[in-house]
Design a protein around this motif. Sequence first.
Motif, mmCIF file in Angstrom:
data_model
loop_
_atom_site.group_PDB
_atom_site.id
_atom_site.type_symbol
_atom_site.label_atom_id
_atom_site.label_comp_id
_atom_site.label_asym_id
_atom_site.label_seq_id
_atom_site.Cartn_x
_atom_site.Cartn_y
_atom_site.Cartn_z
ATOM 1 N N LEU A 403 0.831 -1.209 0.000
ATOM 2 C CA LEU A 403 0.000 0.000 0.000
ATOM 3 C C LEU A 403 0.864 1.257 0.000
ATOM 4 N N MET A 404 1.955 1.262 0.779
ATOM 5 C CA MET A 404 2.815 2.439 0.791
ATOM 6 C C MET A 404 3.502 2.637 -0.557
ATOM 7 N N GLY A 405 3.862 1.533 -1.206
ATOM 8 C CA GLY A 405 4.446 1.655 -2.542
ATOM 9 C C GLY A 405 3.483 2.296 -3.514
ATOM 10 N N ALA A 406 2.203 1.926 -3.397
ATOM 11 C CA ALA A 406 1.181 2.530 -4.258
ATOM 12 C C ALA A 406 0.991 4.008 -3.927
ATOM 13 N N CYS A 407 1.053 4.345 -2.634
ATOM 14 C CA CYS A 407 0.947 5.754 -2.231
ATOM 15 C C CYS A 407 2.084 6.577 -2.825
ATOM 16 N N LYS A 408 3.274 5.987 -2.862
ATOM 17 C CA LYS A 408 4.432 6.669 -3.435
ATOM 18 C C LYS A 408 4.239 6.918 -4.924
ATOM 19 N N VAL A 409 3.725 5.905 -5.648
ATOM 20 C CA VAL A 409 3.528 6.024 -7.096
ATOM 21 C C VAL A 409 2.450 7.061 -7.418
ATOM 22 N N HIS A 410 1.372 7.047 -6.641
ATOM 23 C CA HIS A 410 0.226 7.892 -6.950
ATOM 24 C C HIS A 410 0.202 9.198 -6.151
ATOM 25 N N GLY A 411 1.257 9.473 -5.401
ATOM 26 C CA GLY A 411 1.360 10.745 -4.694
ATOM 27 C C GLY A 411 0.365 10.936 -3.571
ATOM 28 N N ALA A 412 -0.050 9.863 -2.923
ATOM 29 C CA ALA A 412 -1.008 9.973 -1.811
ATOM 30 C C ALA A 412 -0.221 10.222 -0.520
ATOM 31 N N THR A 413 0.057 11.508 -0.252
ATOM 32 C CA THR A 413 0.949 11.863 0.852
ATOM 33 C C THR A 413 0.385 11.501 2.219
ATOM 34 N N GLU A 414 -0.862 11.889 2.486
ATOM 35 C CA GLU A 414 -1.431 11.671 3.812
ATOM 36 C C GLU A 414 -1.538 10.185 4.139
ATOM 37 N N LEU A 415 -2.114 9.431 3.202
ATOM 38 C CA LEU A 415 -2.246 7.990 3.422
ATOM 39 C C LEU A 415 -0.872 7.333 3.506
ATOM 40 N N GLY A 416 0.060 7.790 2.676
ATOM 41 C CA GLY A 416 1.410 7.244 2.692
ATOM 42 C C GLY A 416 2.086 7.437 4.035
ATOM 43 N N ASN A 417 1.919 8.632 4.634
ATOM 44 C CA ASN A 417 2.497 8.889 5.953
ATOM 45 C C ASN A 417 1.852 8.026 7.032
#
Length: 474
Positions: A403-417
């Motif tokens: 999921l974090m890898g996907a957040c990195k690819v798609h620029g989902a900063t809040e969810l990624g953090n």
Amino acid sequence: MPQSPEHLLRLLQRFIKHLNQIKQIQTLTIISGHLHFNPVDTSKFRWMSTLLFNALIRAYLNVGQPYQAIFLFTRMLDYGAPPNNFTFPSLIKAASSLPSSTSVVGRSLHTHAIKCGVSLDPFIQTSFINFFARFGSLSDAQKVFEEMSEPCIVSCNAMLDVFGKYGDMGLAMLLFGSMRKRDVFSWTSMINGFGSNGCYGDAIRCFEKMMAHEDVIRGIVRPNEATFVSVLSSCAYSAGERALYQGKQVHGYIVKNEIELTVFTGTALISVYGKLGCLTNAMKVFNQMKCKQVCTWNALISSLASNGKEKQATDMLERMKKQEIWPNEVTFVALLSACSRAKYVDLGLELFRSMSQDFDVVPRMEHYGCVVDLLGRAGLLREAEDFIKSMPFEPDDTVLGALMGACKVHGATELGNEVGRRLLKLQPWHCGRYVALSTINAWAERWGHAADLRKDMTAAGIQKIPACSLVHSL
């Protein structure tokens, strides 16, 4: 009509693999009184009763009744029948097949063998080496081996397996180098030991030395199925031309010597060709195999998926069903991975649902991770988050990492953090998690957060693993 001991022994030999008959013969033996102490003729009774007990113990072991075999040993001691060197190998094998929590049984047998004066029998010693290796006691296995005055090749091979299992390839090489005689099992144990400990290059080099050895050239030693599978597994996990070259050499040897492709050798070849980008060769091997099992299909599905043939990979499930090959957990990991690469969201979710509904396969953490990766690659991050919340167990680092890898690819900063903080709790020393989380913040121009994460890495003494690239022609 009473049965003679000789007749009962012949019956046991005839019905050695038939549980019902073994039970009947045991009953006849008890009724006839051949297992009970007879003070009139002590020596003859003890010899015959020991023989009968040994036969019964071996018979129960052959029909998969290890507990009954161990129980018979306790009755043997109760009846005064003395165990001998033929009693213990079957008992040790029975003890080795029991759960790890019952390792005390084997240690008790070792004590009895010492008391009976047969603990130095080479067959018994080799059996105990294998037993202690099975239950995680390298020191005990090594102690038994060191007590052998002249270790035979079988015991040396058993010890090579032990060293390989526990990752001490230094001692394995010392023992291997000291052996005056080596057979195919000696070489295979070394190759497998290197491979199972991640020393894939050493495994390949060991195979090369084996094939160049005079014993192999003269035909005294010949590689067998286990040898091929061991070296091919190392080739599959290696990279570069050497691994592919060696895989092709093994394949050429099999063809040249007209060796039939077994299920395991063929499957290993498919994995090598698939992982090293030779999909055409993988398909040829698959089509040439006369006998295929589910592991063979799994290897081909993975090969297709990793070489850009995701549609062909997912189509394999229908072909498997037509061939009446039932998919297992590994099959669905390969299929879901193919869907993830091709972003076949609907198909992937349908396959995940069908696992338990149609094929009685209970999803594991790896399957959930594949679905999260599938949704994440397709940009369905909230759906992936909801899917994680619906899991019947807490997600591990692989699921959250997807999921974090996907957040990195798609620029989902809040969810990624948010996911990143959970990952750092699970893996506080994993440099990749810090780097990925720092990158997510840097791309969002949150320079302070990115810099803080880098500082946290430095303060904790965590260093980034240097990257490297490898280019090879196929």
